[in-house]
Design a protein around this motif. Structure first.
Motif, PDB file in Angstrom:
ATOM      1  N   UNK A   3      64.287  86.874 -10.132  1.00 17.39           N
ATOM      2  CA  UNK A   3      63.108  88.046 -11.406  1.00 17.39           C
ATOM      3  C   UNK A   3      62.110  88.394 -10.301  1.00 17.39           C
ATOM      4  N   UNK A   4      61.460  89.706 -11.478  1.00 20.67           N
ATOM      5  CA  UNK A   4      60.765  91.187 -10.747  1.00 20.67           C
ATOM      6  C   UNK A   4      59.193  90.627 -12.310  1.00 20.67           C
ATOM      7  N   UNK A  81      58.677  87.488  -8.692  1.00 18.94           N
ATOM      8  CA  UNK A  81      58.115  86.500  -9.785  1.00 18.94           C
ATOM      9  C   UNK A  81      57.273  85.030  -8.716  1.00 18.94           C
ATOM     10  N   UNK A  82      57.863  85.249  -7.347  1.00 15.08           N
ATOM     11  CA  UNK A  82      57.228  84.140  -6.723  1.00 15.08           C
ATOM     12  C   UNK A  82      55.824  84.255  -6.273  1.00 15.08           C
ATOM     13  N   UNK A  85      53.438  84.594  -9.207  1.00 15.60           N
ATOM     14  CA  UNK A  85      53.550  83.137 -10.133  1.00 15.60           C
ATOM     15  C   UNK A  85      51.953  82.754  -9.567  1.00 15.60           C
ATOM     16  N   UNK A  86      51.958  82.972  -7.493  1.00 15.88           N
ATOM     17  CA  UNK A  86      51.755  82.498  -6.577  1.00 15.88           C
ATOM     18  C   UNK A  86      50.131  82.454  -7.215  1.00 15.88           C
ATOM     19  N   UNK A  87      49.751  84.730  -7.176  1.00 15.86           N
ATOM     20  CA  UNK A  87      48.546  85.057  -7.399  1.00 15.86           C
ATOM     21  C   UNK A  87      47.815  84.239  -8.646  1.00 15.86           C
ATOM     22  N   UNK A  88      48.907  83.699  -9.326  1.00 18.92           N
ATOM     23  CA  UNK A  88      47.927  83.053 -10.583  1.00 18.92           C
ATOM     24  C   UNK A  88      47.625  81.945 -11.461  1.00 18.92           C
ATOM     25  N   UNK A  89      48.367  81.215  -9.908  1.00 19.46           N
ATOM     26  CA  UNK A  89      47.949  79.404 -10.053  1.00 19.46           C
ATOM     27  C   UNK A  89      46.488  79.353 -10.299  1.00 19.46           C
ATOM     28  N   UNK A  90      46.084  78.198 -10.865  1.00 16.32           N
ATOM     29  CA  UNK A  90      45.333  78.318 -10.674  1.00 16.32           C
ATOM     30  C   UNK A  90      44.853  77.035 -10.289  1.00 16.32           C
TER      31      UNK A  90
END
Length: 90
Positions: A3-4, A81-82, A85-90
């Motif tokens: 996924x992108x 995607x990975x 996800x890591x950049x937008x994890x709180x």
């Protein structure tokens, strides 16, 4: 599945979605989800795509989409995607 996340932002004009979707279809990239809005004349689209069948390397595809964006007057960015996800994890 590979996924992108693709984001497209810029002044709204005719053909933005058509140009981006044509590029994706020609490169065997399947759209899984899409959201687009226009706010006071500014276009914003976020797509989640599957690049599993794509024959190009990710960087080549991202560069070509960036160039397409310049040609049609918008900013197009791609992230796996990975990483997204890591950049937008709180």
């Amino acid at each position: 599945m590979n996924k992108t996340i693709i984001t497209v932002v810029g002044k709204d004009t005719v053909g933005i979605i058509a140009n981006v979707c044509t590029f994706l279809a020609e490169n065997k990239i399947n759209i899984l989800d899409i959201s687009q809005t226009i706010v006071q004349g500014y276009f914003n689209m976020m797509m989640i795509v599957d690049t599993n069948q794509m024959e190009k390397h990710f960087g080549e595809m991202a560069d070509e989409l960036r160039a397409l964006g310049e040609k049609i007057g918008v900013d197009i960015k791609c992230q796996k995607e990975e990483i997204f996800d890591k950049m937008h994890r709180i």
